[in-house]
Write a protein that holds these residues in place. Structure first.
Motif, PDB file in Angstrom:
ATOM      1  N   ILE A 461       1.156  -0.867   0.072  1.00  7.84           N
ATOM      2  CA  ILE A 461      -0.152   0.327  -0.124  1.00  7.84           C
ATOM      3  C   ILE A 461       1.259   1.543  -0.179  1.00  7.84           C
ATOM      4  N   GLU A 462       1.700   1.440   1.166  1.00 11.73           N
ATOM      5  CA  GLU A 462       3.012   2.847   0.992  1.00 11.73           C
ATOM      6  C   GLU A 462       3.550   2.367  -0.538  1.00 11.73           C
ATOM      7  N   ARG A 463       4.091   1.589  -0.574  1.00  5.47           N
ATOM      8  CA  ARG A 463       3.806   2.065  -1.935  1.00  5.47           C
ATOM      9  C   ARG A 463       2.909   2.789  -3.182  1.00  5.47           C
ATOM     10  N   GLN A 464       2.442   2.216  -2.878  1.00  3.19           N
ATOM     11  CA  GLN A 464       1.310   2.927  -4.437  1.00  3.19           C
ATOM     12  C   GLN A 464       0.707   4.108  -3.895  1.00  3.19           C
ATOM     13  N   LEU A 465       0.786   4.535  -1.905  1.00  2.00           N
ATOM     14  CA  LEU A 465       0.452   5.966  -1.742  1.00  2.00           C
ATOM     15  C   LEU A 465       2.015   6.883  -2.287  1.00  2.00           C
ATOM     16  N   GLN A 466       3.050   6.424  -2.875  1.00  2.00           N
ATOM     17  CA  GLN A 466       4.199   6.792  -2.919  1.00  2.00           C
ATOM     18  C   GLN A 466       3.828   7.143  -4.365  1.00  2.00           C
ATOM     19  N   ALA A 467       3.006   6.177  -4.824  1.00  2.00           N
ATOM     20  CA  ALA A 467       3.570   6.696  -6.361  1.00  2.00           C
ATOM     21  C   ALA A 467       2.189   8.251  -6.283  1.00  2.00           C
TER      22      ALA A 467
END
Length: 683
Positions: A461-467
């Motif tokens: 999820i965090e990688r998606q938020l970072q994007a």
């Protein structure tokens, strides 16, 4: 007066006031009701050899009583009755619990048959009932009928009443099916079917009885649907919406994208209906993201172009506001006057809106249940569209239609309905299907993970938020439950808020919030002021946030396939690759199968068929809301062949010119309520 199959069940001996009330609670009011209260299963009570039976199997054993029956007590108000039988030189212990009154039936030296559960280790039988020296069936058959009962009436009492009713009234059982159908499908008479259902001597007799009963109840139901459809089609009393074809084409060209082939097909079907004088009664099915709203917009424009008002009823305020926003963008430049009416509409604004609606100053009204309130009046209502129609009760939908003079009706659903259910539940409607997604839609990747791996899910999820994307996290409950070991939205919200701390903002949405609170949260999420939205299934249908790319569903095995598919459909609405993560540790084979199916297909129609197989029709929709019939014997999944045959025969029958007058169809007409009715005319 002579006897009638419709005599009240109270005419039978031993049916007093209390027993009558118990029968009424089971839906039994007449003799025919009683004879149609079929067993839901049968006990195989044929005698078996001791060498044939397995541990814990229910069997009938017959032998000679070789000991006196002894009643002993153990604990308060508990007792056991024990005796022994000799069967093929083996001595078997028999025990009945809390039935001391059976002692008088057990006589040493006499032969006795006992039905019970076999304990192979102890070589003993826990008795269920004493059968005497033959089976309880009046023909001495090998099967005992087991009925749905209640606290006020026991199995034996109900069976005795059925037996008495059959003995006295069997000659009056009506033969509803015409002879040609019985011959065509090789069906026994209804009298023989009722006998075979209650008093079967063989499995084949039960099978033949079930075939007749199933076909008859399917045929009667389909006749009602097809008669209604025929009447609606032939009445010519519908609203004829004469829109300008050139104007409609120009409107379609203003849309921000090209319609799919499927959308063009259903638009033609709906617009052809609008122009006809007959009443439109159509169901529009489309998978998540298939573009039903645009199809609805075209129908709404056509009605406005012809000078008629339209109503679009939506199940939730969030979704109604979303429709208002998207349709306003399409209609405002064209001066199609549109407004929104919900429970949150302020009193002053509501008064003005209702006045404009009643005087014809508004073309389209979008709203929730607020549309069906008594003070809502239309000047010229010509089209009613109900979105997610199964979320409204039958009476609610009827109330909205009654606000116009035979307005055309379009029902929409984003829950793909299996053909089985469509034939059964919506047989009186025309059905349009959008079976194609718009070009460019990227399939959603679905992953099943166990709760112990959730740390990896948080990192994903965090990688998606970072994007720059956003995420939904769905929980089955709002708060902690003592009875259910499942995640709840409040705890997850607190945990995620702590986990993401100052990096990302987390919001909480659930059904107990006030409408204004829910709208504020959703607006913040739409504007990316919240990056993670923890929610219950309140966001299940229609919510559109294209920037959301990740859907995490906790305890996913607690949801049906259709609901999981609806939730998954909240992502994948933009141009980024999207993901649905199912967090579940299913304990049952069905739960495991659901998770596997979800990871294998994005096709809602395939999923709906699988859901129907796994859950049954009663759970797919709430039966009270969907109008799904409660067949006594027929199973719309297992008996689908009979259902289709019944539908074909019903359609052929109502299309016969003499269906309403031919004496050969008198019993059929009477059974579906058409006989002796005035004002019914198909021609």
């Amino acid at each position: 007066m002579g006897k009638s199959i419709y005599d009240p069940v109270s005419v039978l001996p031993s049916v007093g006031e209390k027993r009558l009330e118990a029968l009424h609670q089971l839906g039994i009011f007449t003799i025919l009701d009683l004879l149609s209260h079929y067993p839901f299963r049968y006990e195989d009570i044929q005698e078996k050899n001791l060498l044939e039976i397995e541990d814990q199997e229910k069997v009938t054993l017959k032998g000679n009583v070789v000991s006196e029956a002894v009643v002993s007590r153990f604990g308060p108000k508990k007792n056991r009755l024990s005796f022994r039988l000799v069967i093929d030189h083996a001595v078997i212990s028999i025990t009945f619990f809390n039935q001391p009154y059976l002692k008088s039936k057990i006589i040493a030296g006499e032969e006795l048959a006992v039905f019970g559960k076999w304990d192979a280790k102890r070589k003993s039988l826990t008795g269920i009932k004493i059968l005497g020296t033959a089976s309880a069936n009046q023909d001495g058959g090998d099967f005992e009928s087991i009925y749905r009962t209640n606290k006020g009436i026991k199995q034996k009492t109900l069976f005795d009443l059925v037996t008495k009713a059959y003995q006295e009234y069997h000659e009056l059982i009506p033969e509803t099916l015409p002879d040609f159908l019985r011959k065509k499908y090789r069906l026994v008479s209804h009298q023989a079917a009722i006998y075979g259902m209650h008093f079967p001597a063989t499995e084949e007799q039960t099978r033949q009885a079930r075939r007749e009963v199933i076909f008859e109840e399917f045929l009667l139901y389909q006749l009602k649907l097809q008669s209604l459809r025929k009447k609606q089609t032939a009445s010519g009393h519908g609203t004829q919406i004469k829109y300008d074809v050139a104007d409609l084409r120009r409107f379609i060209k203003t849309l921000p994208f090209e319609l799919t082939t499927a959308q063009k097909r259903v638009v033609n079907e709906i617009c052809n209906d609008l122009k006809e004088a007959r009443h439109m009664h159509r169901l529009l099915q489309g998978d998540v993201g298939s573009g039903k709203t645009i199809v609805a917009a075209i129908a709404l424009f056509a009605a406005a172009n012809a000078g008629y008002q339209s109503a679009l009823m939506i199940p939730t305020e969030i979704l109604a506001e979303q429709h208002m926003e998207s349709l306003s963008q399409l209609f405002d430049p064209l001066e199609v006057r549109i407004a929104l009416l919900t429970g949150s509409t302020k009193a002053k604004e509501r008064r003005i809106l209702l006045e404009e609606l009643a005087t014809g100053q508004l073309d389209v009204i979008i709203g929730t249940h607020a549309l069906i309130q008594e003070d809502v009046h239309f000047a010229n209502l010509g089209l009613v569209i109900t979105d997610e129609q199964h979320r409204f009760g039958v009476n609610q939908r009827k109330t909205l239609r009654s606000k116009g003079k035979e307005p055309d009706v379009l029902f929409m659903t984003a829950t793909p309905i299996p053909r089985t259910l469509a034939i059964t539940t919506y047989g009186e409607m025309d059905v349009s299907v959008i079976d194609e997604l718009p070009a460019g839609r990227i399939p959603i990747e679905t992953i099943w993970t166990r709760p112990k791996n959730f740390e990896g899910t948080l990192e994903f999820i965090e990688r998606q938020l970072q994007a720059g994307s956003q995420a939904y996290v769905i929980c089955p409950l709002i708060e902690e439950s003592e009875s259910l070991d499942v995640k709840n939205a409040t705890d997850i919200y607190n945990n995620l808020s702590s986990y993401y701390a100052t990096r990302y903002r987390v919001g909480l949405l659930h059904g107990k919030m006030k409408p204004a609170e829910k709208e504020a949260i959703m607006q913040e999420f739409k504007e990316n002021k919240l990056q993670v939205l923890v929610s219950t299934t309140v966001i299940e249908v229609g919510v559109n946030v294209p920037n959301a790319t990740t859907m995490v569903i906790y305890d996913a095995d607690r949801f049906g396939l259709s609901q999981l598919h609806q939730l998954r459909g909240r992502v994948g609405r933009g141009h980024k690759e999207s993901y649905c993560i199912l967090v579940a540790n299913p304990k049952s084979e069905t739960g495991i199968e659901r998770m596997k199916i979800m990871t294998e297909t994005n096709d809602g129609f395939i999923l709906s068929e699988k859901d129907l197989e796994l859950r049954g029709s009663g759970d797919l929709f709430g039966s009270k809301q969907s109008g799904l019939p409660d067949f006594k014997v027929g199973d719309i999944i297992g008996d689908f062949g009979a259902l289709e045959a019944a539908r074909e025969e019903a359609t052929a029958l109502v299309n016969q010119p003499d269906f309403l007058t031919n004496p050969a169809y008198h019993e059929l007409r009477q059974a579906i309520g058409l006989e002796n009715l005035t004002g019914v005319n198909f021609n």
